[in-house]
Design a protein around this motif. Structure first.
Motif, PDB file in Angstrom:
ATOM      1  N   SER A   7      88.386  49.925 112.863  1.00 56.77           N
ATOM      2  CA  SER A   7      87.691  51.218 112.846  1.00 56.77           C
ATOM      3  C   SER A   7      87.690  51.810 111.445  1.00 56.77           C
ATOM      4  CB  SER A   7      88.355  52.200 113.815  1.00 56.77           C
ATOM      5  OG  SER A   7      88.151  51.802 115.136  1.00 56.77           O
ATOM      6  N   TYR A   8      88.823  51.716 110.784  1.00 51.07           N
ATOM      7  CA  TYR A   8      88.931  52.243 109.423  1.00 51.07           C
ATOM      8  C   TYR A   8      87.983  51.507 108.478  1.00 51.07           C
ATOM      9  CZ  TYR A   8      90.917  53.416 104.886  1.00 51.07           C
ATOM     10  OH  TYR A   8      91.080  53.823 103.592  1.00 51.07           O
ATOM     11  N   LYS A   9      87.943  50.180 108.591  1.00 52.25           N
ATOM     12  CA  LYS A   9      87.052  49.394 107.727  1.00 52.25           C
ATOM     13  C   LYS A   9      85.594  49.772 107.958  1.00 52.25           C
ATOM     14  CE  LYS A   9      90.149  45.449 107.332  1.00 52.25           C
ATOM     15  NZ  LYS A   9      90.428  44.075 107.767  1.00 52.25           N
ATOM     16  N   LYS A  10      85.222  49.982 109.219  1.00 49.41           N
ATOM     17  CA  LYS A  10      83.849  50.396 109.521  1.00 49.41           C
ATOM     18  C   LYS A  10      83.560  51.770 108.926  1.00 49.41           C
ATOM     19  CE  LYS A  10      83.320  47.744 113.768  1.00 49.41           C
ATOM     20  NZ  LYS A  10      83.193  47.818 115.234  1.00 49.41           N
TER      21      LYS A  10
ATOM     22  N   VAL B 243      80.741  52.848 106.150  1.00 49.99           N
ATOM     23  CA  VAL B 243      79.779  53.934 106.361  1.00 49.99           C
ATOM     24  C   VAL B 243      79.809  54.886 105.173  1.00 49.99           C
ATOM     25  CG1 VAL B 243      79.314  56.001 107.740  1.00 49.99           C
ATOM     26  CG2 VAL B 243      79.770  53.821 108.869  1.00 49.99           C
ATOM     27  N   HIS B 244      80.998  55.220 104.719  1.00 51.23           N
ATOM     28  CA  HIS B 244      81.106  56.146 103.591  1.00 51.23           C
ATOM     29  C   HIS B 244      80.603  55.524 102.297  1.00 51.23           C
ATOM     30  CE1 HIS B 244      82.906  59.717 105.344  1.00 51.23           C
ATOM     31  NE2 HIS B 244      83.400  58.875 106.237  1.00 51.23           N
ATOM     32  N   LYS B 245      80.785  54.225 102.141  1.00 48.18           N
ATOM     33  CA  LYS B 245      80.226  53.546 100.969  1.00 48.18           C
ATOM     34  C   LYS B 245      78.708  53.619 101.006  1.00 48.18           C
ATOM     35  CE  LYS B 245      83.919  50.232 100.069  1.00 48.18           C
ATOM     36  NZ  LYS B 245      84.305  48.817 100.129  1.00 48.18           N
TER      37      LYS B 245
ATOM     38  N   ILE C 124      76.177  55.452  98.390  1.00 48.28           N
ATOM     39  CA  ILE C 124      75.049  54.753  97.767  1.00 48.28           C
ATOM     40  C   ILE C 124      73.771  55.551  97.959  1.00 48.28           C
ATOM     41  CG2 ILE C 124      73.554  52.719  97.961  1.00 48.28           C
ATOM     42  CD1 ILE C 124      76.140  51.111  98.594  1.00 48.28           C
ATOM     43  N   PHE C 125      73.543  56.017  99.201  1.00 46.06           N
ATOM     44  CA  PHE C 125      72.329  56.781  99.478  1.00 46.06           C
ATOM     45  C   PHE C 125      72.315  58.101  98.708  1.00 46.06           C
ATOM     46  CE2 PHE C 125      72.204  54.462 103.721  1.00 46.06           C
ATOM     47  CZ  PHE C 125      71.246  53.561 103.278  1.00 46.06           C
ATOM     48  N   GLN C 126      73.455  58.732  98.615  1.00 37.39           N
ATOM     49  CA  GLN C 126      73.505  60.026  97.930  1.00 37.39           C
ATOM     50  C   GLN C 126      73.398  59.873  96.416  1.00 37.39           C
ATOM     51  OE1 GLN C 126      77.077  61.790  99.444  1.00 37.39           O
ATOM     52  NE2 GLN C 126      76.083  62.488 101.317  1.00 37.39           N
ATOM     53  N   ASN C 127      73.779  58.728  95.905  1.00 40.87           N
ATOM     54  CA  ASN C 127      73.750  58.520  94.461  1.00 40.87           C
ATOM     55  C   ASN C 127      72.506  57.771  93.984  1.00 40.87           C
ATOM     56  OD1 ASN C 127      76.215  59.783  94.064  1.00 40.87           O
ATOM     57  ND2 ASN C 127      77.360  57.906  94.452  1.00 40.87           N
TER      58      ASN C 127
END
Length: 135
Positions: free
Chosen positions: A91-94, A98-100, A104-107
């Motif tokens: 779950s943590y890896k997923k 998601v946060h990565k 990427i989308f925000q940057n």
């Protein structure tokens, strides 16, 4: 408990309770005895006690039913903890992925016309991209 001859009495390896050698009251740890998780009993005992168990290192080759149940429970709990750890790590890896993706989308670099022409829809798109369902 029935009377046993002196030769037919031994004590439990763990709790030292005197028990007979009958299959009803004791379990031979070096026989093909297994826990619910299909692990050899002697291996589970070694793991729980943190010591090597061999024919030469024990004062008794049997354990009582109570100790057998406790070793079985310890083995079962260890398996549950391992599964919980695996589930939590997955779950943590997923979540990290998601946060990565969100980063990427925000940057992403936008052209000047992207900022001036359609700023409101870009913010909505970025928010939608960051909410990816985790199973």
């Amino acid at each position: 408990m029935a009377d046993f001859d002196k030769d037919s009495m031994q004590c439990c390896l763990v709790c030292n309770t005197k028990i007979g050698l009958s299959a009803r009251n004791s379990i031979h740890i070096f026989d093909e005895s297994y826990t619910i998780s299909k692990k050899r009993l002697v291996d589970v005992i070694s793991s729980v006690l943190g010591t090597d168990i061999s024919h030469d290192s024990v004062h008794s080759p049997i354990i009582c039913k109570k100790c057998f149940k406790q070793f079985s429970e310890a083995d079962e709990l260890r398996n549950k903890v391992t599964k919980l750890k695996t589930d939590l790590c997955n779950s943590y890896k997923k979540t990290i992925e998601v946060h990565k993706l969100c980063d990427i989308f925000q940057n992403e670099e936008y052209n000047d016309h992207d900022y001036t022409d359609n700023t409101e829809s870009q913010n909505i798109l970025t928010e939608v991209k960051c909410y990816i369902k985790l199973d």
